[in-house]
Design a protein around this motif. Sequence first.
Motif, mmCIF file in Angstrom:
data_model
loop_
_atom_site.group_PDB
_atom_site.id
_atom_site.type_symbol
_atom_site.label_atom_id
_atom_site.label_comp_id
_atom_site.label_asym_id
_atom_site.label_seq_id
_atom_site.Cartn_x
_atom_site.Cartn_y
_atom_site.Cartn_z
ATOM 1 N N GLY A 166 38.122 35.176 41.407
ATOM 2 C CA GLY A 166 37.869 35.761 40.093
ATOM 3 C C GLY A 166 36.870 36.903 40.179
ATOM 4 O O GLY A 166 37.095 37.993 39.623
ATOM 5 N N THR A 184 37.603 40.907 39.530
ATOM 6 C CA THR A 184 36.777 41.593 38.534
ATOM 7 C C THR A 184 36.244 42.906 39.129
ATOM 8 O O THR A 184 36.275 43.958 38.490
ATOM 9 N N ALA A 224 43.030 34.037 41.369
ATOM 10 C CA ALA A 224 42.835 34.687 40.075
ATOM 11 C C ALA A 224 44.095 35.484 39.771
ATOM 12 O O ALA A 224 44.769 35.982 40.674
ATOM 13 N N ALA A 269 45.919 38.602 37.539
ATOM 14 C CA ALA A 269 45.796 39.778 36.683
ATOM 15 C C ALA A 269 47.215 40.143 36.257
ATOM 16 O O ALA A 269 47.872 40.973 36.879
ATOM 17 N N GLY A 298 46.705 36.384 32.389
ATOM 18 C CA GLY A 298 45.529 37.257 32.423
ATOM 19 C C GLY A 298 45.917 38.711 32.224
ATOM 20 O O GLY A 298 47.091 39.082 32.230
ATOM 21 N N THR A 312 37.184 43.801 32.105
ATOM 22 C CA THR A 312 37.796 42.464 32.154
ATOM 23 C C THR A 312 37.155 41.576 33.218
ATOM 24 O O THR A 312 36.874 42.022 34.328
ATOM 25 N N TYR A 372 37.786 38.134 35.387
ATOM 26 C CA TYR A 372 38.870 37.248 35.795
ATOM 27 C C TYR A 372 38.315 35.896 36.228
ATOM 28 O O TYR A 372 37.257 35.827 36.860
#
Lengths: 418, 101, 409
Positions: free
Chosen positions: A254, A258, A291, A293, A313, A322, A324
């Motif tokens: 995550g 990010t 994660a 996206a 996401g 954003t 994540y």
Amino acid sequence: MTLAGAAAVSATEFAALPDALKGSTILVVDDNSFNRTMIGALLGKAGFNRLHYAASGIEALQQAAHLRPDLIILDIMMPGMDGTEVLRRLRAEGEERDVPVLVQTGLTGSRERGEIFENGATDLINKPINPQELVSRVAIHLQNRLLINDLRAYRQRLETELMLARSVFEHLMPPERVIAGITEASGCRLFGRTEASQDLGGDLWGALPLEEGKFALFVADVAGRGITAALVALRLHTVLRTVAMRSPPGTSPGEFLTGVNADFAALLDPGQYATVIAGIYDPRDGFFYYALAGANAPLTYGDAGSTPDVLPGMALGLAPETRYETHRIAVPPGGLLLLYSNALADLLASPAPEAERHENGERDILNLLASVAEPDGHVRAATLMERIGQLRTHQRLEDDLTIVCVERPADAQTGGPA
Amino acid sequence: MDYSIDSAGEKTVIALKGRLTFTDHASFRDLIKKMLDAPHSDQVIDLSALDFVDSAGLGMLLIAREELHGRDAHLSLAHPHGQVRQVLNVAHLSKIIEIVE
Amino acid sequence: MTGAPAMPQEEGGLGLNYSNARIMVVDDNQLNITLISALLRKSGLRNIETAANSEEALHRIEAAPPDLLLLDIMMPGLSGFDVCALLRKDPRFATLPIIMQTALNRPEDRAHAFSVGATDYIVKPLNPAELLARVRIHLENQALIRDLSLYRRRTSRELEMARSMQIRMLPSLGERQVMAERCGLSVSARFEPSSELGGDFWGMQPLDDGRALVYLMDFSGHGLNAALNTFRVHAMLRNWDFQGKTPAGALSELNDALCPLLPSGQFATMLLGYFDPESGGFSYASAAGTAPIALGPTLKPTCGPNAGLPLGIVPNVTYDDHRLELPPGSCLLLYSDAAIETEVDGTLWGEEGLLDFTIGECERQMALGSHDPEEFLTRLSRRLHGPRAQPLTDDLTALMLTRNIDVAH
């Protein structure tokens, strides 16, 4: 040339010839020297300045091979090798196969004229030759040829460039030795494949060995197709690499996405984005930490095969702020972990409405996995890849296709240290 | 670009002639194949008749070096002059390939 | 999403294209129409339309253009000659194959037909084999041209988008304005890829310590493949940490980063430097970049040293730092290979040619009391293209940096 011939030439007025055609190489073939001179004089008067002559079939073939003419004007009735034979040989051989051949003939019979075309004539012109008609027909064929040559040269240049560019993309995917290293350190077999729907595509995948047998994986799918998608994919690859290099050990997927998103968003033009799944597989506990996206959640197949209930996401590059989250999914011993781009679902899709594709997609893929499972319930990545390869031969790819799968060994310990 | 290969002596000597540019990619690839098949592990590209090299040409020389290196062969460049010499100097190529003046 | 247009099928004849081709037969004689249509159908052409007069034909062609027109000449109202001439005036029908089919067979009729733009001419009574052969040849040609044109349209559209992406990577006028205000350095630039996309790349960025970073890179080769590398390096440099690094140090790090990315035989030359508004010096390092030229009212034009191993060949290379003084009002010219490796007046221009040109231009502008870097770059480009505006064979980038006289602090 006779006086009458000269008079015919000088009496004829031609429309202006485009400059681009004037330098075309034209080969005039006729055993009759009067005809050769006459045709040459007409073409010369019309503005053509590269005229060559052959007085026999043999000479015509030699000249054609040597001069590589843009057009040939050919007489049919010649002693020795006649025009028909010249045509046949021209059409059979490599280099001059495409050259337009304008046959001049006195023949009027349906069968004879048909045969001349069958032997490869581009056009027939009747004797006695009508000057305006001759020049017009010659100009029409040359214009066509010029256009075709030009378009072909463009295509050849671009195909070469695209082929070279494609090799750059192949260079981006993990080399065999990295994959072998991961298998050795983690005990998991790893397979990955990307196929572009056009010369160049916007899909990528990657794998990176980490400490203690762990390894990182990602699958990325850039919106759009073709060259621009490939350029965005190249940017994304560079950012993924840069952020991976500066991330300290222990960075969660995550946090990683990010960081990637913030850098990637700054590079993009409006409307550009990518869907990405990035994660770390830990062989010690059998979990894949990841994660999302905007990408498909990973699938597993095996004893406790499941699809996680995780929202996809926000796609990468749309909003730089954003954040994540990291999710996890257990890969059962002897089971399979599958990451894939949308094209896989499309490939399997029953013609369902777009809105239902996503849900159906997962079901279709699980069905696919079940269909290639071995009697003991295991799915071998190689079998799966082969099956997908078969599907590919029946259906054109509408989008770039990427699949990455990990085979967890059967003898692995389930669960693990908390 | 034209070239000739002479393997008669103790080394294989490849003489380049004319201009080495982007358009010579295919023929230089062929040349590298021939160099890999040549009998000597010591090879020299003679540049005395080469008048011009562009960045793609420089790249091809580097590919030749790397491919020969992969076969434990040694490549050197000899007698560059004019623009070619200038390009090799600016690119400090002597740091990675032996250049015989 | 719609499917991509099918790839051109150049080899293997027409296949589907042929039988699906739309043919329009125009004749005022119903018997002829029936005869010709039957012939065409028998040969496998299924898509045949007919018109009994010119007006109807023009009307239908307007509504849905056919792939080929078989046109009678002698008809009541507009003749076939008139129809042909009318169609050729419309660019949409400039390449439509028009075969005149007629009982007229005088030389002047043939000449007339071709002069109004006919593609071909067949005499009635029709010879079936000849008619079909001619129809087929024109359709094949059209199909080939259409497929190749489609490829070109599609690819050039993509390249055009890629080109605008590439141009957007370069510093904007706004960014250059900020640079002029913050660091007292004005940058004029010229970027001319030799094909749709180029392998040149330049950038600049005011650093937190007050210095101005400027770099110019030139990837080996050109076209798409070289351009791919400019996109990678742009993504890389965007978040690169230049603070507190010497130019040589920064180049060395960049080289290490590029080595794993570039395949054998590919490399980049680069000049990277910092302009320091405090000291007025430009310190830089070069990886076989071209020699920077400093010049100005109080400065005799001089080429700075530029030797260094290109980037991306071997890792762990060290580079040398150099420094050029830039008194207020003076300039620094940076450029890619094309500015010296182009033939001007039949000989290779070289550093000497560029230097002489620059000195000349400098004197010319001084005599006029002007200082116009944009004009200089335009004239430089024009000189390289020659009097006949020849296209360049390599990508050209030229930057003129001017140290402003009044540095605003």
